[in-house]
Every structure is written in structure tokens, then in C-alpha cells.
Motif scaffolding. Sequence first.
Motif, PDB file in Angstrom:
ATOM      1  N   PHE A 333       0.839  -1.191   0.000  1.00 19.56           N
ATOM      2  CA  PHE A 333       0.000   0.000   0.000  1.00 19.56           C
ATOM      3  C   PHE A 333       0.879   1.247   0.000  1.00 19.56           C
ATOM      4  CE2 PHE A 333      -2.915  -3.111   1.907  1.00 19.56           C
ATOM      5  CZ  PHE A 333      -4.019  -2.920   1.101  1.00 19.56           C
ATOM      6  N   LEU A 334       0.340   2.327  -0.526  1.00 18.19           N
ATOM      7  CA  LEU A 334       1.040   3.607  -0.446  1.00 18.19           C
ATOM      8  C   LEU A 334       1.132   4.038   1.018  1.00 18.19           C
ATOM      9  CD1 LEU A 334      -0.523   5.659  -3.389  1.00 18.19           C
ATOM     10  CD2 LEU A 334       1.838   4.910  -3.201  1.00 18.19           C
ATOM     11  N   PRO A 335       2.203   4.705   1.393  1.00 19.32           N
ATOM     12  CA  PRO A 335       2.334   5.134   2.800  1.00 19.32           C
ATOM     13  C   PRO A 335       1.294   6.168   3.207  1.00 19.32           C
ATOM     14  CG  PRO A 335       4.074   6.069   1.435  1.00 19.32           C
ATOM     15  CD  PRO A 335       3.370   5.067   0.586  1.00 19.32           C
ATOM     16  N   SER A 336       0.737   6.881   2.230  1.00 18.62           N
ATOM     17  CA  SER A 336      -0.298   7.869   2.539  1.00 18.62           C
ATOM     18  C   SER A 336      -1.424   7.761   1.522  1.00 18.62           C
ATOM     19  CB  SER A 336       0.294   9.292   2.512  1.00 18.62           C
ATOM     20  OG  SER A 336       0.839   9.554   1.226  1.00 18.62           O
ATOM     21  N   ARG A 337      -2.515   8.421   1.819  1.00 18.64           N
ATOM     22  CA  ARG A 337      -3.676   8.346   0.952  1.00 18.64           C
ATOM     23  C   ARG A 337      -3.376   8.951  -0.423  1.00 18.64           C
ATOM     24  NH1 ARG A 337      -9.623  10.169   3.112  1.00 18.64           N
ATOM     25  NH2 ARG A 337     -10.857   9.450   1.327  1.00 18.64           N
ATOM     26  N   ALA A 338      -3.914   8.355  -1.459  1.00 16.64           N
ATOM     27  CA  ALA A 338      -3.674   8.838  -2.818  1.00 16.64           C
ATOM     28  C   ALA A 338      -4.198  10.260  -2.980  1.00 16.64           C
ATOM     29  CB  ALA A 338      -4.349   7.910  -3.822  1.00 16.64           C
ATOM     30  N   LYS A 339      -3.431  11.091  -3.711  1.00 14.57           N
ATOM     31  CA  LYS A 339      -3.803  12.490  -3.890  1.00 14.57           C
ATOM     32  C   LYS A 339      -4.874  12.673  -4.952  1.00 14.57           C
ATOM     33  CE  LYS A 339       0.731  14.191  -2.434  1.00 14.57           C
ATOM     34  NZ  LYS A 339       1.927  14.961  -2.838  1.00 14.57           N
ATOM     35  N   GLN A 340      -4.959  11.718  -5.885  1.00 12.13           N
ATOM     36  CA  GLN A 340      -5.961  11.831  -6.939  1.00 12.13           C
ATOM     37  C   GLN A 340      -6.773  10.544  -7.034  1.00 12.13           C
ATOM     38  OE1 GLN A 340      -4.327  12.108 -10.882  1.00 12.13           O
ATOM     39  NE2 GLN A 340      -2.737  10.583 -10.504  1.00 12.13           N
ATOM     40  N   PHE A 409     -14.325  11.858 -10.256  1.00  9.64           N
ATOM     41  CA  PHE A 409     -12.968  11.376 -10.494  1.00  9.64           C
ATOM     42  C   PHE A 409     -12.104  12.473 -11.089  1.00  9.64           C
ATOM     43  CE2 PHE A 409     -15.466   7.458 -10.552  1.00  9.64           C
ATOM     44  CZ  PHE A 409     -14.691   6.624  -9.777  1.00  9.64           C
ATOM     45  N   ASP A 410     -10.836  12.477 -10.696  1.00  9.27           N
ATOM     46  CA  ASP A 410      -9.885  13.454 -11.247  1.00  9.27           C
ATOM     47  C   ASP A 410      -9.476  13.100 -12.666  1.00  9.27           C
ATOM     48  OD1 ASP A 410      -9.581  15.072  -8.818  1.00  9.27           O
ATOM     49  OD2 ASP A 410      -8.702  13.237  -7.999  1.00  9.27           O
ATOM     50  N   SER A 411      -9.423  11.823 -12.966  1.00  7.21           N
ATOM     51  CA  SER A 411      -9.075  11.355 -14.313  1.00  7.21           C
ATOM     52  C   SER A 411      -9.556   9.917 -14.445  1.00  7.21           C
ATOM     53  CB  SER A 411      -7.564  11.452 -14.568  1.00  7.21           C
ATOM     54  OG  SER A 411      -6.849  10.723 -13.587  1.00  7.21           O
ATOM     55  N   ALA A 412      -9.450   9.379 -15.647  1.00  8.00           N
ATOM     56  CA  ALA A 412      -9.957   8.020 -15.866  1.00  8.00           C
ATOM     57  C   ALA A 412      -9.212   7.322 -16.996  1.00  8.00           C
ATOM     58  CB  ALA A 412     -11.451   8.062 -16.189  1.00  8.00           C
ATOM     59  N   ILE A 413      -9.057   6.006 -16.827  1.00  4.77           N
ATOM     60  CA  ILE A 413      -8.604   5.130 -17.908  1.00  4.77           C
ATOM     61  C   ILE A 413      -9.858   4.431 -18.414  1.00  4.77           C
ATOM     62  CG2 ILE A 413      -7.201   3.136 -18.532  1.00  4.77           C
ATOM     63  CD1 ILE A 413      -5.398   3.847 -16.121  1.00  4.77           C
ATOM     64  N   LEU A 414     -10.232   4.707 -19.629  1.00  6.59           N
ATOM     65  CA  LEU A 414     -11.441   4.124 -20.215  1.00  6.59           C
ATOM     66  C   LEU A 414     -11.039   2.931 -21.078  1.00  6.59           C
ATOM     67  CD1 LEU A 414     -14.474   4.145 -20.752  1.00  6.59           C
ATOM     68  CD2 LEU A 414     -14.085   5.831 -22.559  1.00  6.59           C
ATOM     69  N   LEU A 415     -11.357   1.747 -20.592  1.00 14.75           N
ATOM     70  CA  LEU A 415     -11.007   0.504 -21.283  1.00 14.75           C
ATOM     71  C   LEU A 415     -12.184   0.070 -22.151  1.00 14.75           C
ATOM     72  CD1 LEU A 415      -8.703  -1.632 -21.428  1.00 14.75           C
ATOM     73  CD2 LEU A 415      -9.857  -2.851 -19.589  1.00 14.75           C
ATOM     74  N   ILE A 416     -11.976   0.004 -23.454  1.00 10.28           N
ATOM     75  CA  ILE A 416     -13.035  -0.342 -24.396  1.00 10.28           C
ATOM     76  C   ILE A 416     -12.688  -1.661 -25.082  1.00 10.28           C
ATOM     77  CG2 ILE A 416     -14.382   0.410 -26.392  1.00 10.28           C
ATOM     78  CD1 ILE A 416     -13.534   3.264 -25.797  1.00 10.28           C
ATOM     79  N   ARG A 417     -13.676  -2.536 -25.167  1.00 14.49           N
ATOM     80  CA  ARG A 417     -13.469  -3.824 -25.833  1.00 14.49           C
ATOM     81  C   ARG A 417     -14.533  -4.036 -26.909  1.00 14.49           C
ATOM     82  NH1 ARG A 417     -13.428  -9.929 -23.065  1.00 14.49           N
ATOM     83  NH2 ARG A 417     -12.422 -10.968 -24.842  1.00 14.49           N
ATOM     84  N   ARG A 491       1.509   3.748 -20.840  1.00  9.46           N
ATOM     85  CA  ARG A 491       0.565   4.873 -20.909  1.00  9.46           C
ATOM     86  C   ARG A 491      -0.340   4.900 -19.676  1.00  9.46           C
ATOM     87  NH1 ARG A 491      -3.229   4.172 -25.265  1.00  9.46           N
ATOM     88  NH2 ARG A 491      -3.732   6.388 -25.034  1.00  9.46           N
ATOM     89  N   MET A 492      -0.828   3.730 -19.272  1.00  7.42           N
ATOM     90  CA  MET A 492      -1.741   3.652 -18.147  1.00  7.42           C
ATOM     91  C   MET A 492      -1.049   4.028 -16.843  1.00  7.42           C
ATOM     92  SD  MET A 492      -3.492   0.102 -19.454  1.00  7.42           S
ATOM     93  CE  MET A 492      -4.677  -0.180 -18.146  1.00  7.42           C
ATOM     94  N   VAL A 493       0.166   3.531 -16.653  1.00  6.91           N
ATOM     95  CA  VAL A 493       0.904   3.814 -15.422  1.00  6.91           C
ATOM     96  C   VAL A 493       1.281   5.293 -15.345  1.00  6.91           C
ATOM     97  CG1 VAL A 493       3.072   3.354 -14.223  1.00  6.91           C
ATOM     98  CG2 VAL A 493       1.755   1.458 -15.167  1.00  6.91           C
ATOM     99  N   ALA A 494       1.606   5.887 -16.507  1.00  3.99           N
ATOM    100  CA  ALA A 494       1.988   7.303 -16.523  1.00  3.99           C
ATOM    101  C   ALA A 494       0.840   8.187 -16.048  1.00  3.99           C
ATOM    102  CB  ALA A 494       2.413   7.702 -17.930  1.00  3.99           C
ATOM    103  N   LEU A 495      -0.404   7.839 -16.380  1.00  3.72           N
ATOM    104  CA  LEU A 495      -1.560   8.615 -15.940  1.00  3.72           C
ATOM    105  C   LEU A 495      -1.696   8.600 -14.419  1.00  3.72           C
ATOM    106  CD1 LEU A 495      -4.078  10.212 -17.027  1.00  3.72           C
ATOM    107  CD2 LEU A 495      -5.342   8.079 -16.715  1.00  3.72           C
ATOM    108  N   LEU A 496      -1.226   7.529 -13.791  1.00  3.63           N
ATOM    109  CA  LEU A 496      -1.327   7.415 -12.331  1.00  3.63           C
ATOM    110  C   LEU A 496      -0.231   8.189 -11.614  1.00  3.63           C
ATOM    111  CD1 LEU A 496      -2.062   3.582 -12.140  1.00  3.63           C
ATOM    112  CD2 LEU A 496      -3.690   5.430 -11.760  1.00  3.63           C
ATOM    113  N   GLY A 497       0.722   8.714 -12.374  1.00  6.50           N
ATOM    114  CA  GLY A 497       1.803   9.474 -11.764  1.00  6.50           C
ATOM    115  C   GLY A 497       2.819   8.608 -11.058  1.00  6.50           C
ATOM    116  N   VAL A 498       2.928   7.354 -11.485  1.00  6.83           N
ATOM    117  CA  VAL A 498       3.875   6.426 -10.869  1.00  6.83           C
ATOM    118  C   VAL A 498       4.912   6.021 -11.913  1.00  6.83           C
ATOM    119  CG1 VAL A 498       4.156   4.196  -9.731  1.00  6.83           C
ATOM    120  CG2 VAL A 498       2.111   5.561  -9.316  1.00  6.83           C
ATOM    121  N   THR A 499       6.149   5.948 -11.502  1.00  9.39           N
ATOM    122  CA  THR A 499       7.212   5.513 -12.410  1.00  9.39           C
ATOM    123  C   THR A 499       7.433   4.018 -12.235  1.00  9.39           C
ATOM    124  OG1 THR A 499       8.287   7.667 -12.238  1.00  9.39           O
ATOM    125  CG2 THR A 499       9.600   5.847 -13.106  1.00  9.39           C
ATOM    126  N   ALA A 500       7.306   3.283 -13.333  1.00 12.23           N
ATOM    127  CA  ALA A 500       7.535   1.838 -13.312  1.00 12.23           C
ATOM    128  C   ALA A 500       8.794   1.538 -14.119  1.00 12.23           C
ATOM    129  CB  ALA A 500       6.338   1.094 -13.911  1.00 12.23           C
TER     130      ALA A 500
END
Length: 563
Positions: A333-340, A409-417, A491-500
Motif C-alpha cells: 500500500f502507499l504510505p499515505s492516501r492517494a492524492k488523486q 474522479f480526477d481522471s480516468a482510464i477508459l477501457l473499451i473492448r 501509458r496507463m501507469v503514466a496517468l497514475l503518476g507512478v514511475t515503473a
Amino acid sequence: MAKLLLKLQRYFRRKPVRFFTLLALYLAAGSLVFLHSGFSGEPTVPGSPRSPAAAEGPGLPYLGVMQLSRGFKAAATMPAGGRRHGPWFKSTSKEPADRGKSRDNGGGRSWALRGRSGREKEEDRARYIGCYEDNTRQRTLRGMSFFDYKKMTVFRCQDNCAERGYLYAGLEFGAECYCGHKIQASNASESECNMECKGERSNTCGGINRLSIYRLELAQESARRYGSAIFRGCFRRPENVSIALPASQLMLNMSVDKCVDFCTEKEFPLAALAGTTCRCGFPSTLFPLHEREDEQLCAHKCAAEEFESCGSAEFLLVYQTQVQDNRCMDRRFLPSRAKQLVALASFPGAGNTWARHLIELATGFYTGSYYFDGSLYNKGACQGLGLMLAQPYAQCKTHESGQKEIESFDSAILLIRNPYKALMAEFNRKYGGHIGFAAHAHWKGKEWPEFVANYAPWWATHTLDWLRYGKKVLVVHFEDLKRDLFVQLQRMVALLGVTACEDRLLCVEGQKDGNFKRSGLRKLEYDPYTPEMRKVISGYIRTVDAALKLRNLSGVPEDYYPR
């Protein structure tokens, strides 16, 4: 007659024990007769329809006995002039021994013409290459095999072989299916492949000791396998090979088995065959497995197995072993609550759970679950990435997504199939569980038409709502995620503001399936969509396509439209 019945009634009143004994015997006898008519001398699989009515329809595949061993060695031989069976089948029928021959009424030409129409239908997934000899002592195709003496079809055989990553699928004796990576026998005359398929009278399924073989195009979203190992491809040797693949051993009698076993013992997920040297390692930036070479460059015969390829010093043949790559398995878990607050929005059946699995592996952080009333989030239950599951309907999520919920929501990943695939996936989930299948009765009953009528417009409105009310929406097509996981996941991870890190993303590629994929063994063998359904769904696809292009996004993939 009435007097006789009255006497029997008085008799059993005096001796009730005998009455109940006779009743029990009567019921037992009836049960035995019913079971006998259902089995009809064959092994069965639980859940497969056995009634005559069910046998007439497409039904769910009945696999009989399946052998999943890499090499198949038969113990039975064909009696002279008699019917030949696989070593796992003992017939109880009394068919004439020359049954296979009696069907050749019009010669080889008529049988070739008879099977042509069926073969043309299969061209999008396989190519018919001819009739081949087979031998019970040394099989022509030596991979997985199974049989079905009631419902075997060309599609079933191809689908099962492709699902397991084999290059070839062969049908024999009208009911037997064999898979393999190499054809290890000579051609036979087309007239000798003269037996119709048990479940598809309009098509040909080999003959007596003769295989109708198809070259699979591997368009079924599956990896090629060699036993328990997954074939990754032919790759050029990396520059720092000793660093990229740190473990190695010289094997003068090299074979795929030996190299895979060696790397498995050393606990590496990759086994690379380089001629007489076996190398082991992990997918990494030095060896990412993204640029495949022509397999002919690796087609050098193994010293210990003439029908296997072992690569060369310059071009490596790579397999993925059963060893789990643990570099991306840790999560916290993140050490603190998510900002977004980021939504992972999708229509049911579009791969939402699978996408969350990939994101957690790529980032190393847990995501959260979000019910549209926000109760879990408000209570602090989500101390993960702030990525929330936002489906209009799921097992415990019953509220539709509206403007108010989407704007929270502050932002969204819209998954379309593809809606055709998404609707079938959700229908299977609804009636068969997350990795199960809906029963044949559900597909053929009123449930399926009602489901399509209710859910098809929902597929369109869900996407349109998120495009209209979402603040910052990243559109990801499920098909693109499967085709190019590395880029889409970045692309998806970049939207979350996390570096993988790249090595972690490469690790995810090897662990991408998780436990969320349905087996291919019970795929429908017919199209459940009527022309009317397709007409309506195509209209929804065009509406979504126009909405995407209006936002300067690429439209829906071409394969969304039926051919």
C-alpha cells in the motif's frame, strides 16, 4: 381389472415392507435404463449434454478423454482389415469393420470437393495443407491429442491446438484430434482422407491411419507451447550475453527438454537454446524479447532430437519455463492516501479485473475498489494508487455511472473492448462465474436474446458518458493492450503518476494472464449473434467510433465490425 388392483392394495397394506422393496427395485431399474441410454458406451464429461436433442445442436464441446503429454506413444495396432482405435478407446459398438471404406462412394475427388467448403470457412484461422500418413506406434503429430466419437469438428480440433500454441492440427478417423509443432510423416493421397467428421457431416476428418492436417495461423491470442514451456520466438543474441543470460551450460546432446529442465532447475523463467549451449535468464533491457527474428534463422536441428530446432550461437530459440518471475510480484500500500482519484472505467466483460492485475504488477502498489456511493473511499479503505474500479455493473456494484459519479474522479482510464466479445464474456461470467462458461441451454434459451437487448445499448452509453463527463480520459482498447502490452501499460501507469521501471514491465509481460483467462476448451462452435443483433450492435459501434474521432482520438479497431 378393478378387482385385481383391489387385491393388490389389500395385500400391500398387510405387508408394507414388500411394497416399498418393490418400489425401490422399480426406481433402481428405471435409473439404470436411463443411465444406459445416456452413456451409450462412451466416457462422459460432467456437464456435457447427452440427450438426443442436445446432440443435434452445436452444444458445448465434449472432449472424451484428453491426453496432454508431449509425446504420445500408442500401444495398440490396427487389426488386419479392422477398425483402428487410439490406445485410450475401447469400442462397445458393433459397427462393420469396413465402415470407413464403405463411405468412399465417389472416389477421392468427391471427398476432396465435399471438404472444400468447410476448409474455406476455416481459412481465417487455419490453412489446409493435405492428407498425411499416421502410425499408432509413431505419431505424425506428437503433441496433445483428444477424441470425441460424437461431436468432433474441424473447428474444435483447430481451436484446441491453437489454444495450446501448436502449429499444426490434424484430424483422423472422423473423431480424433492430434496437435504438433512438426509433421513427421509423408503425404498420402487425398482419396485416403475419406471419413466425415462425427459432429460435422459436411467436412472431412481424415481416414484410417490418415490425418487431415491444417497449418494454424495462431490468431487465437495464444502462446505456442512445447510441453509446459511457452515458445517466445527466435531472437538475435544480445551483445552482453553473459550478463543478459547469466547461467549457461554446454550440452552436446541438446534438446528443448534438456535446456528447459536445466533453466527450471536453476530457477530462471527463460531458457535460450544456442546450438549446443543452453542459456538461462530473465527478460530485461538487455534482452527484452521485443524484436523477433525469422524462425528460419533458428531452424538448426538439435543433436539429440532430429525433429526439434535448437537455434545457433548467433540466433537464440527462447522458451519461457514454469518458473515464476518474482521481480514484479511484490505489492504494497502507499504510505499515505492517494492524492488523486483515478477511475479504471469499463463495460462488464472488457477486462477490468485483468487490467487492474497488470497495473498492480507494473507499479508494485495495490489499487482500490470503488462503489459509486464512495463509502469505501470515504472510510479510508483505499490507501492504494487511487485507481478505482468503475464499472456500471459488477457482482457487488449495482449503480449505473452517471454524470455526478463520473465527475467525482480526477481522471480516468477508459477501457473499451469489442462489444461482440465483451457481451459474450459478461454473459459467461453471469451464468458461469468469472472464469467459467454459460451452459448451452442459456445460449439457446431466452436468456441470451434478452441479455443482448439490455446490455448492447449499455455498452455504447457507458463509453459515451465517460467521454462526455470525464475530466481527463485516457482511452485504451482491450485489443491494443493484448497486442502491445508494454506500450499500453506504460501509458496507463503514466496517468497514475507512478514511475515503473522497464525491467518490471518486462516481468509483467511474462505474467500477464494471471488467473483471469477462460480456457478455450468450451468456446462456442457457432455464432450466437443473429443478423438482427449484429445490425443493432453495428449501429452502436459506429456511434462510439464517431464520438472518439470527435475528440481527435483514433476510432474503434477495424475488427469491431463483423466480416
